[in-house]
Design an enzyme around this catalytic site. Structure first.
Site, PDB file in Angstrom:
ATOM      1  N   HIS A 158      -4.882  11.150   0.813  1.00  0.00           N
ATOM      2  CA  HIS A 158      -5.259   9.872   0.203  1.00  0.00           C
ATOM      3  C   HIS A 158      -6.778   9.740   0.281  1.00  0.00           C
ATOM      4  O   HIS A 158      -7.329   9.167   1.217  1.00  0.00           O
ATOM      5  CB  HIS A 158      -4.555   8.717   0.938  1.00  0.00           C
ATOM      6  CG  HIS A 158      -4.824   7.367   0.351  1.00  0.00           C
ATOM      7  ND1 HIS A 158      -4.051   6.269   0.630  1.00  0.00           N
ATOM      8  CD2 HIS A 158      -5.785   6.920  -0.503  1.00  0.00           C
ATOM      9  CE1 HIS A 158      -4.523   5.211  -0.006  1.00  0.00           C
ATOM     10  NE2 HIS A 158      -5.588   5.586  -0.697  1.00  0.00           N
ATOM     11  N   HIS A 201     -10.110   9.283  -2.518  1.00  0.00           N
ATOM     12  CA  HIS A 201     -10.582   9.072  -3.891  1.00  0.00           C
ATOM     13  C   HIS A 201     -11.919   9.780  -4.063  1.00  0.00           C
ATOM     14  O   HIS A 201     -12.873   9.490  -3.327  1.00  0.00           O
ATOM     15  CB  HIS A 201     -10.751   7.581  -4.181  1.00  0.00           C
ATOM     16  CG  HIS A 201      -9.487   6.794  -4.000  1.00  0.00           C
ATOM     17  ND1 HIS A 201      -8.633   6.502  -5.030  1.00  0.00           N
ATOM     18  CD2 HIS A 201      -8.915   6.255  -2.888  1.00  0.00           C
ATOM     19  CE1 HIS A 201      -7.591   5.810  -4.577  1.00  0.00           C
ATOM     20  NE2 HIS A 201      -7.745   5.650  -3.275  1.00  0.00           N
ATOM     21  N   HIS A 217      -0.343   3.425  -4.733  1.00  0.00           N
ATOM     22  CA  HIS A 217      -0.834   2.403  -3.814  1.00  0.00           C
ATOM     23  C   HIS A 217       0.141   1.216  -3.907  1.00  0.00           C
ATOM     24  O   HIS A 217       0.475   0.776  -5.012  1.00  0.00           O
ATOM     25  CB  HIS A 217      -2.223   1.919  -4.216  1.00  0.00           C
ATOM     26  CG  HIS A 217      -3.326   2.885  -3.895  1.00  0.00           C
ATOM     27  ND1 HIS A 217      -3.311   4.192  -4.296  1.00  0.00           N
ATOM     28  CD2 HIS A 217      -4.495   2.715  -3.210  1.00  0.00           C
ATOM     29  CE1 HIS A 217      -4.422   4.799  -3.871  1.00  0.00           C
ATOM     30  NE2 HIS A 217      -5.155   3.915  -3.210  1.00  0.00           N
ATOM     31  N   GLU A 266      -0.937  -2.737   0.000  1.00  0.00           N
ATOM     32  CA  GLU A 266      -2.263  -2.768   0.637  1.00  0.00           C
ATOM     33  C   GLU A 266      -2.728  -4.225   0.675  1.00  0.00           C
ATOM     34  O   GLU A 266      -3.001  -4.769   1.744  1.00  0.00           O
ATOM     35  CB  GLU A 266      -3.261  -1.899  -0.149  1.00  0.00           C
ATOM     36  CG  GLU A 266      -4.678  -1.904   0.443  1.00  0.00           C
ATOM     37  CD  GLU A 266      -5.707  -1.179  -0.442  1.00  0.00           C
ATOM     38  OE1 GLU A 266      -5.474  -1.045  -1.666  1.00  0.00           O
ATOM     39  OE2 GLU A 266      -6.752  -0.763   0.108  1.00  0.00           O
ATOM     40  N   ASP A 287      -9.412   7.722   2.537  1.00  0.00           N
ATOM     41  CA  ASP A 287      -9.445   6.792   1.403  1.00  0.00           C
ATOM     42  C   ASP A 287     -10.755   6.896   0.601  1.00  0.00           C
ATOM     43  O   ASP A 287     -10.783   7.514  -0.451  1.00  0.00           O
ATOM     44  CB  ASP A 287      -9.183   5.362   1.907  1.00  0.00           C
ATOM     45  CG  ASP A 287      -8.627   4.422   0.833  1.00  0.00           C
ATOM     46  OD1 ASP A 287      -8.412   4.857  -0.310  1.00  0.00           O
ATOM     47  OD2 ASP A 287      -8.384   3.230   1.151  1.00  0.00           O
ATOM     48  N   ASP A 288     -11.817   6.249   1.093  1.00  0.00           N
ATOM     49  CA  ASP A 288     -13.100   6.212   0.383  1.00  0.00           C
ATOM     50  C   ASP A 288     -14.242   6.462   1.376  1.00  0.00           C
ATOM     51  O   ASP A 288     -15.053   5.565   1.668  1.00  0.00           O
ATOM     52  CB  ASP A 288     -13.285   4.820  -0.260  1.00  0.00           C
ATOM     53  CG  ASP A 288     -12.198   4.519  -1.284  1.00  0.00           C
ATOM     54  OD1 ASP A 288     -12.200   5.151  -2.358  1.00  0.00           O
ATOM     55  OD2 ASP A 288     -11.337   3.667  -0.998  1.00  0.00           O
TER      56      ASP A 288
HETATM   57  N1  ADE Z   1      -9.459   2.864  -5.356  1.00  0.00           N
HETATM   58  C1  ADE Z   1     -10.181   3.449  -4.409  1.00  0.00           C
HETATM   59  N2  ADE Z   1      -9.808   3.015  -3.187  1.00  0.00           N
HETATM   60  C2  ADE Z   1      -8.806   2.126  -3.385  1.00  0.00           C
HETATM   61  C3  ADE Z   1      -8.015   1.327  -2.536  1.00  0.00           C
HETATM   62  N3  ADE Z   1      -8.146   1.363  -1.215  1.00  0.00           N
HETATM   63  N4  ADE Z   1      -7.105   0.506  -3.088  1.00  0.00           N
HETATM   64  C4  ADE Z   1      -6.957   0.458  -4.416  1.00  0.00           C
HETATM   65  N5  ADE Z   1      -7.668   1.192  -5.266  1.00  0.00           N
HETATM   66  C5  ADE Z   1      -8.594   2.013  -4.757  1.00  0.00           C
HETATM   67 ZN    ZN Z   2      -6.756   4.433  -1.904  1.00  0.00          ZN
END
Ligand code: ADE
Ligand code: ZN
Length: 344
Positions: free
Chosen positions: A16, A18, A195, A198, A278-279
């Site tokens: 997971h 991006h 997703h 969340e 995630d990011d």
């Molecule tokens: N795009 C990138 N990170 C995300 C996240 N945590 N939730 C939804 N969309 C995303």
């Molecule tokens: Zn995500």
């Protein structure tokens, strides 16, 4: 060996992540300058990487996407992203990316693919890191566009394009709306994740499993609001790709040490969890440190973290023979690393 080093060296999967959320501030600054992109007022570009909600984050995320336009840009950000994974002990990565956000700048899908697949090949050659790609549906563009998107993905097959995801904001875009897109994905032989839960309700997790036929769930935290669904997920052992650091910014669970943090509740309920970043560029974190935080702040034991690392193999979209051999190899490696921690 100290615990941090052991957790960094521990073999792990990242499922997971991006691509665009992995772009750090320095690379964003350089790409934004290259393409003369207009940015909101700021002193340092890093100042733009400050957000307190998913919606605020997604605004800047979309700007980062706009800064990645040429094949070489995609190749660069992919390489940088996967290099950090390798430095975090990742042995296998399934990478999301957001084609819709690049269409806004007129970039063609084959250009994106050439760059991303090129970066994936470069890191495989340099560091031996295996990776596959998951184009993600932007749910905020609605169900009709989601179907078109899946058809576009299917029309550009590649052995390393293995499934679809569903991301952006759940609020106003419930999972059940994407049944047709997910049915099309399944018909084309694509794997499916989404997703859910969340920032949206447990119903989105239920719909992702029951209606979208997802094989795993990204985040999923609000499952804890529905005890029946928790029991069902514990029974089926569907995997949840949890992301400790980003919970602190995008969800209502802001403190990893809190007794009621969703990840702690999910673990206590026997759900199958695996750990992700995630990011990482946009939240300044990395995969190895996600495990360190679960150990230091949530108090999860090393044996639980080992189990989560191995859950990453079960949840990965790879063949069963590879799963069996990686499980055996990783397990032995992790035991040796943790023994050297205990030994001093
Ligand atoms: N795009 C990138 N990170 C995300 C996240 N945590 N939730 C939804 N969309 C995303
Ligand atoms: Zn995500």
């Amino acid at each position: 060996m100290d615990v941090e080093t052991a957790l960094r060296q521990m073999p792990k999967a990242e499922l997971h992540l991006h691509l665009e959320g992995a772009v750090d501030a320095a690379t964003f600054a350089s790409l934004a300058a290259k393409h003369s992109l207009e940015l909101p007022p700021h002193d340092e570009v890093a100042d733009l990487y400050q957000y307190d909600s998913l919606a605020d984050f997604l605004l800047i995320y979309s700007l980062v996407c706009r800064s990645i336009q040429e094949e070489a840009d995609f190749r660069r950000v992919t390489y940088e992203c996967l290099e950090r994974c390798a430095n975090s002990g990742a042995r296998y990565v399934e990478l999301f990316f957001s084609p819709e956000s690049h269409f806004e700048m007129g970039v063609e899908y084959p250009t994106m693919l050439a760059g991303v697949l090129g970066g994936m090949a470069d890191i495989k050659a340099d560091r031996g890191l295996e990776s596959n790609l998951i184009p993600a549906i932007n749910r905020e563009l609605g169900p009709a566009r989601a179907v078109e998107f899946v058809e576009m993905v299917a029309a550009h097959p590649h052995p390393q394009i293995i499934g679809v995801g569903l991301d952006f904001n759940e609020i106003g875009f419930p999972s059940e709306d994407y049944v047709d897109a997910y049915r099309a994905a399944a018909a084309h032989g694509l794997h499916r994740t989404s997703h859910a839960g969340e920032v949206g309700p447990a119903d989105n997790v239920r719909a992702a499993i029951e209606l979208l036929d997802c094989e795993r769930i990204d985040h999923g935290y609000h499952v804890v609001d529905d005890p029946d669904l928790v029991a069902r997920c514990a029974e089926s052992q569907i995997a949840f790709t949890v992301c400790p650091t980003t919970t602190g910014y995008t969800t209502i669970w802001r403190d990893l040490s809190a007794p009621d943090h969703a990840i702690r509740q999910m673990d206590a309920a026997g759900l199958k969890l695996m750990v992700n970043s995630d990011d990482p560029g946009m939240f300044v974190c990395d995969l190895a440190n996600e495990y360190v935080r679960l150990h230091r702040e949530m108090g999860l034991s090393l044996s639980t973290l080992k189990e989560m690392a191995l859950n990453g193999i079960d949840a990965a979209w790879i063949d069963d023979t590879t799963k069996v051999s990686w499980r055996r190899e990783w397990s032995a490696e992790i035991d040796a690393l943790f023994a050297s921690v205990n030994g001093g």
